[in-house]
Design an enzyme around this catalytic site. Structure first.
Site, PDB file in Angstrom:
ATOM      1  N   HIS A  30       0.698  -1.099  -0.012  1.00  0.00           N
ATOM      2  CA  HIS A  30       0.226  -0.157  -0.121  1.00  0.00           C
ATOM      3  C   HIS A  30       0.750   1.309  -0.088  1.00  0.00           C
ATOM      4  O   HIS A  30       0.641   2.403  -0.874  1.00  0.00           O
ATOM      5  CB  HIS A  30      -1.038   0.252   1.329  1.00  0.00           C
ATOM      6  CG  HIS A  30      -1.482   1.123   1.418  1.00  0.00           C
ATOM      7  ND1 HIS A  30      -3.094   1.405   0.823  1.00  0.00           N
ATOM      8  CD2 HIS A  30      -1.367   2.406   1.749  1.00  0.00           C
ATOM      9  CE1 HIS A  30      -3.425   2.494   1.053  1.00  0.00           C
ATOM     10  NE2 HIS A  30      -2.571   3.261   1.746  1.00  0.00           N
ATOM     11  N   GLU A  31       1.920   1.379   0.852  1.00  0.00           N
ATOM     12  CA  GLU A  31       2.756   2.461   1.034  1.00  0.00           C
ATOM     13  C   GLU A  31       3.473   2.785  -0.260  1.00  0.00           C
ATOM     14  O   GLU A  31       3.734   3.647  -1.000  1.00  0.00           O
ATOM     15  CB  GLU A  31       3.565   2.366   2.142  1.00  0.00           C
ATOM     16  CG  GLU A  31       3.067   2.331   3.591  1.00  0.00           C
ATOM     17  CD  GLU A  31       1.951   3.351   3.707  1.00  0.00           C
ATOM     18  OE1 GLU A  31       2.197   4.360   3.176  1.00  0.00           O
ATOM     19  OE2 GLU A  31       0.995   3.129   4.232  1.00  0.00           O
ATOM     20  N   HIS A  69       1.834   4.468  -3.073  1.00  0.00           N
ATOM     21  CA  HIS A  69       1.778   5.870  -3.099  1.00  0.00           C
ATOM     22  C   HIS A  69       2.780   6.459  -4.285  1.00  0.00           C
ATOM     23  O   HIS A  69       2.475   7.147  -4.843  1.00  0.00           O
ATOM     24  CB  HIS A  69       1.832   6.415  -1.797  1.00  0.00           C
ATOM     25  CG  HIS A  69       0.679   6.328  -1.019  1.00  0.00           C
ATOM     26  ND1 HIS A  69      -0.408   7.011  -1.331  1.00  0.00           N
ATOM     27  CD2 HIS A  69       0.684   5.644   0.144  1.00  0.00           C
ATOM     28  CE1 HIS A  69      -1.614   6.768  -0.350  1.00  0.00           C
ATOM     29  NE2 HIS A  69      -0.855   5.910   0.538  1.00  0.00           N
TER      30      HIS A  69
END
Ligand SMILES: *[C@@H]1O[C@H](CO)[C@@H](O)[C@H](O)[C@H]1NC(C)=O
Ligand SMILES: *[C@@H]1O[C@H](CO)[C@@H](O)[C@H](O)[C@H]1NC(C)=O
Ligand SMILES: *[C@@H]1O[C@H](CO)[C@@H](O)[C@H](O)[C@H]1NC(C)=O
Ligand SMILES: *[C@@H]1O[C@H](CO)[C@@H](O)[C@H](O)[C@H]1NC(C)=O
Ligand SMILES: *[C@@H]1O[C@H](CO)[C@@H](O)[C@H](O)[C@H]1NC(C)=O
Ligand SMILES: *[C@@H]1O[C@H](CO)[C@@H](O)[C@H](O)[C@H]1NC(C)=O
Ligand SMILES: *[C@@H]1O[C@H](CO)[C@@H](O)[C@H](O)[C@H]1NC(C)=O
Ligand SMILES: *[C@@H]1O[C@H](CO)[C@@H](O)[C@H](O)[C@H]1NC(C)=O
Length: 844
Positions: A569-570, A573
């Protein structure tokens, strides 16, 4: 009224947590302060149908035309009579051609009076002489003749904050009414405190972060009236911004008390850059309170809405690197008490020794595909590296690009530095127990000559006070896992087109274009927080920063580094921020729907990666959070009872935060992905086959058989299966969509990505997926606000062309009623719809 609100909100904010439902009351949870708002661009468009492009009168060029020239002609055509010496544009250097699709993504920046319009962007997607789609947010007026601000009443920041404030008050009122109608404090939805936190928490945090100082100290910077209309001091504007931005009350009080001292203490140095044929001054301001590096400042225009048009405001554009934030902010250069827009490049998720000869490394890790320790055990995995994505593996980088060597080679013949630590070309992984900004010399495991990163991980239950020390015992294992997962993500995304020219994260780019010296700095067990994670994405050429935290949700603590979904998820970004609006523009996914999709893509990709051939629903962050349903309101599911999110859900209380918005986007993509899987089947690995010696990618079972053009060129490779195809379309869509996309734009970009890649064979399948959750062709939004507010209308229909086809899937009942408005429905995960319905009737 305003004073009262601020005071009570402070209390709510302090008591609030990212995780109200975790019953670990001692957990040192903290919500990171983050500013994010900016003007709405009522005139901005994304056009992806040939019809829309042709009606502008722009005709295709010959297929052999230089795509950048085609884009240049297109812009000149669109600007028509408005193009003058004072109103022109530059073609950004981060434009590139996608190697697989052959689409050239050209990024254009408007320049007025020799000054960049920081939010005047066009992105033009060209192939074979044809403009396939474009986005346009150019300022559509005449160049202002002076810098005199003729619009002194306009204070976008204050306007946003008063809108937000009335929203907070309205919601608080309806909640009070609801509770007044209840007999006791405890409802079937949980305690009233939990409900208040879930509904009010995100919006109050938004208000507090952004508006706490909006009307307080700005008179400090009021300009001398005798020079009104002149360009003010960048340092005053910056100090004003720091008052709003600092999360630290001590720093705030100090700035207010010693304003002049701080002003005179800051030191500037200057350099010039070329923008087109103008030279532009960039100021570096050092000794700015609460920052960790000198602030970059330059004069630009930004657009502020006025009716259905925009006017230009001259602003200082700052890049402000702080401990927990990395802001791109614009503050009026004429009236430095006005902050016009802020994007935080940081995103949360609630979340040397030399070997003699080079041997591939081995890691004892949860293998790729195992989402977290509850799903499997660790095994020994080889340094997987993909020869296209990481040609020299994960542990080599040139001395010249090695921040530890300061560019110095040991001797003239040595080019590569090979490490035996978690330090390589794509990722620098290490502990950051101090939670500080320094990272270069932080501790990393050293595997020595044999390159075996095999470390113990057997966490024990301890006294709560010893839980942190216990977690630190496994730092070797945890840094190894973070390094492994992050490199796998690098290699996977590379193979779907997140390469050097499109802005990926590498110290060295192998002469393949793009900006280098920007590997991901990955902090394990970062001491600056708990129960969360975050990522900061500056533009291409500057290191991304990933901070993973421990989760105090269980004893022993759970370590976010070990949950692949959170790491993915990170890192996503970085992917979506660099691909949207071009590698050099990190300001495209800052707030509202765009910021929300920035979260949603991460959840979606993490879920696609962990999914298996046998369909299953998945929560997000369930292991770290020690909560079966994870950290979102709903788990990702095809079943509307289990996950009822639709486009209109964004209107609901509690959905004015990027994570909640993102959850809706991720759910919609999840539905869409299953339509493609139903049609094209499923492949067990998302990794395409390794390339051949000569660099050719074989089709294997992964791609459809290659096709060739009449001139013998290989056509774009198309993933054969539904799961790999959707990942490809989602990434290609990010490249096509414009800066600051809405849900509609991102949807249209995915549909166009399919048009470009497959000739549109999935047009109806994609539309069916989007429509199932209300994002059909006639979905609408009115009264959009910068936070993602507005009144939305779902559309469950599909385009006419798809109605005529026989698609054998359950159609929606015609006239399906909208979900009624209420404050309670979307509060507590795990509550069944039936009981909510009862509750709703009672509340109404
Ligand atoms: C620009 O403004 C003119 C005049 O208001 C209008 O006719 C035109 O459609 C606008 N163009 C764009 C691209 O918005
Ligand atoms: C270091 O890595 C480079 C790049 O892979 C390789 O060519 C070289 O042989 C390695 N050097 C040593 C001493 O292993
Ligand atoms: C890990 O291995 C142990 C011992 O072999 C086994 O009992 C356990 O079920 C495994 N855990 C998972 C999640 O597979
Ligand atoms: C440079 O360093 C390499 C690796 O240690 C060594 O093999 C080589 O002999 C050195 N070359 C010179 C010219 O010192
Ligand atoms: C990490 O591994 C090293 C050996 O590489 C060892 O000396 C050290 O004690 C380990 N650290 C911890 C906290 O176990
Ligand atoms: C999927 O389900 C089938 C049939 O129930 C089973 O044989 C197979 O092992 C499952 N595959 C996976 C990856 O779980
Ligand atoms: C959807 O979930 C609900 C609640 O768990 C269940 O009762 C229902 O049968 C499910 N529907 C389908 C189609 O699986
Ligand atoms: C690369 O090698 C493969 C297999 O040897 C061959 O079929 C292909 O034509 C080669 N491609 C190029 C561009 O040389």
């Amino acid at each position: 009224m305003r004073g009262l609100l601020t005071v009570s909100l402070v209390a709510a904010g302090l008591a609030g947590s990212a995780f109200a439902h975790i019953h670990d009351s001692d957990a040192p949870i903290r919500r990171r302060k983050s500013l994010g708002f900016g003007p709405i661009h009522p005139h901005a468009v994304f056009r992806s149908s040939p019809y829309q492009i042709q009606t502008n009168g722009f005709l295709p060029f010959s297929a052999a035309s230089n795509p950048v020239e085609v884009a240049r002609q297109f812009v000149e055509d669109r600007m028509a009579g408005r193009l003058t010496r004072d109103n022109t544009f530059i073609i950004r250097k981060d434009s590139y051609t996608d190697k697989n699709t052959g689409v050239t993504h050209v990024y254009i920046r408007q320049v007025v009076n020799g000054i960049e319009v920081a939010d005047g962007d066009m992105n033009i997607n060209v192939k074979d002489g044809v403009v396939l789609s474009y986005g346009d947010s150019f300022y559509n007026g005449t160049a202002p003749i002076s810098h005199v601000d003729d619009n002194d009443d306009e204070h976008p920041h204050a306007t946003f904050c008063s809108q937000l404030e009335s929203e907070v008050l309205d919601r608080r009122d309806s909640l009070s009414e609801f509770f007044a109608s209840q007999s006791g404090e405890q409802t079937i939805l949980g305690s009233s405190a939990d409900i208040k936190e879930t509904i009010m928490g995100p919006i109050e945090h938004l208000y507090l972060s952004n508006c706490a100082h909006v009307n307080k100290p700005y008179q400090l910077a009021k300009e001398d009236p005798s020079v009104a209309g002149s360009i003010g001091d960048s340092k005053k504007a910056l100090l004003q911004f720091m008052i709003a931005a600092t999360p630290n009350d001590r720093v705030l009080q100090d700035i207010l008390a010693r304003y002049d001292h701080h002003l005179s203490n800051m030191v500037s140095s200057f350099e010039t850059h070329l923008v087109g044929d103008h030279s532009v001054m960039v100021e570096h301001i050092d000794k700015v309170p609460d920052t960790v590096n000198p602030v970059k400042a330059k004069l630009v225009y930004v657009q502020v809405p006025k009716g259905d048009k925009t006017i230009l405001n001259l602003v200082w554009k700052f890049e402000v690197e702080m401990q927990d934030n990395w802001y791109e902010a614009s503050v009026s250069a004429i009236a430095p008490h006005r902050i016009i827009s802020v994007v935080d490049w940081a995103s949360d998720s609630p979340l040397p020794k030399q070997p003699e000869t080079k041997v591939p490394a081995t890691y004892n890790v949860f293998a790729w595909g195992i989402n977290d320790p509850a799903e499997g055990n660790r095994t020994l995995q080889k340094e997987y590296y993909d020869a296209l994505a990481s040609p020299v593996g994960w542990h080599s980088l040139p001395y010249a690009n090695d921040p530890q060597s300061h560019g110095l080679r040991r001797n003239k013949t040595d080019f590569w530095r090979n490490t035996s630590t978690t330090f390589g070309n794509n990722v620098f992984a290490h502990e950051d127990w101090e939670g500080q900004n320094s990272w270069l010399d932080n501790y990393r495991p050293n595997a020595g000559k044999d390159m075996i990163f095999d470390y113990k991980y057997k966490p024990k239950v301890t006294d709560d006070s010893d839980a942190l020390d216990e977690a630190k015992k496994y730092i070797n294992a945890t840094v190894t896992q973070l390094f492994y997962t992050s490199n796998m993500v690098h290699d996977l995304y590379y193979r779907y087109g997140f390469d050097e020219v499109s802005g990926n994260f590498q110290q060295y780019n192998f002469g393949r274009g793009g900006e280098e010296n920007d590997a991901v700095i990955a902090n394990a067990q970062d001491g600056s927080g708990y129960n969360n994670a975050n990522f900061m994405t500056p533009p291409d050429g500057q290191n991304g920063r990933c901070r993973m935290y421990l989760w105090s949700t269980a004893n022993p603590y759970r370590d976010g580094d070990l949950e692949a979904g959170i790491v993915i998820h990170e890192l996503s970004h970085g992917l979506s921020t660099r691909l949207t609006g071009g590698p050099a523009n990190s300001g495209c996914l800052g707030w509202g729907e765009s910021g929300g999709m920035g979260e949603g893509w991460g959840d979606f990709l993490a879920t696609m990666i962990r999914s298996t051939r046998n369909y299953s629903d998945y929560p997000m962050g369930a292991w770290a959070a020690n909560k079966e349903t994870g950290i979102r309101n709903f788990i990702y599911s095809l079943n509307e009872t289990i996950n009822p999110s639709t486009y209109k859900t964004l209107d609901k209380p509690g959905y004015w935060g990027v994570h909640a918005i993102g959850e809706v986007w991720a759910e919609i993509l999840w539905i869409v992905s299953q339509h493609l899987i139903n049609k094209h089947g499923y492949i067990d690995t998302l990794f395409p086959p390794a390339s051949l010696e000569n660099g050719t990618v074989p089709e294997g079972d992964f791609y459809r058989p290659a096709e060739y053009t009449s001139t013998g060129q290989r056509k774009p490779l198309i993933p054969k299966h539904g799961n790999s195809l959707i990942v490809q379309l989602v990434l290609n869509g990010m490249k096509l969509q414009q800066c600051r996309p809405s849900f509609f734009d991102a949807r249209d970009a995915i549909i166009q990505a399919d048009q470009i890649l497959t000739g549109g064979e999935n047009f109806c399948d994609l539309w069916k997926g989007f429509s199932e959750r209300g994002l059909g062709p006639d979905a609408r939004v009115e009264g959009r606000t910068p936070w993602g507010g507005g009144i939305r209308t779902n559309d469950y229909t599909v385009p006419l062309a798809c109605k005529e086809q026989k698609i054998p899937e359950t159609p929606k009942e015609p006239g399906k009623p909208e979900e009624p408005e209420d404050v309670v429905f979307y509060v507590e995960p795990g509550v069944t719809k039936t009981s909510c319905k009862n509750r709703r009737t009672k509340a109404a």
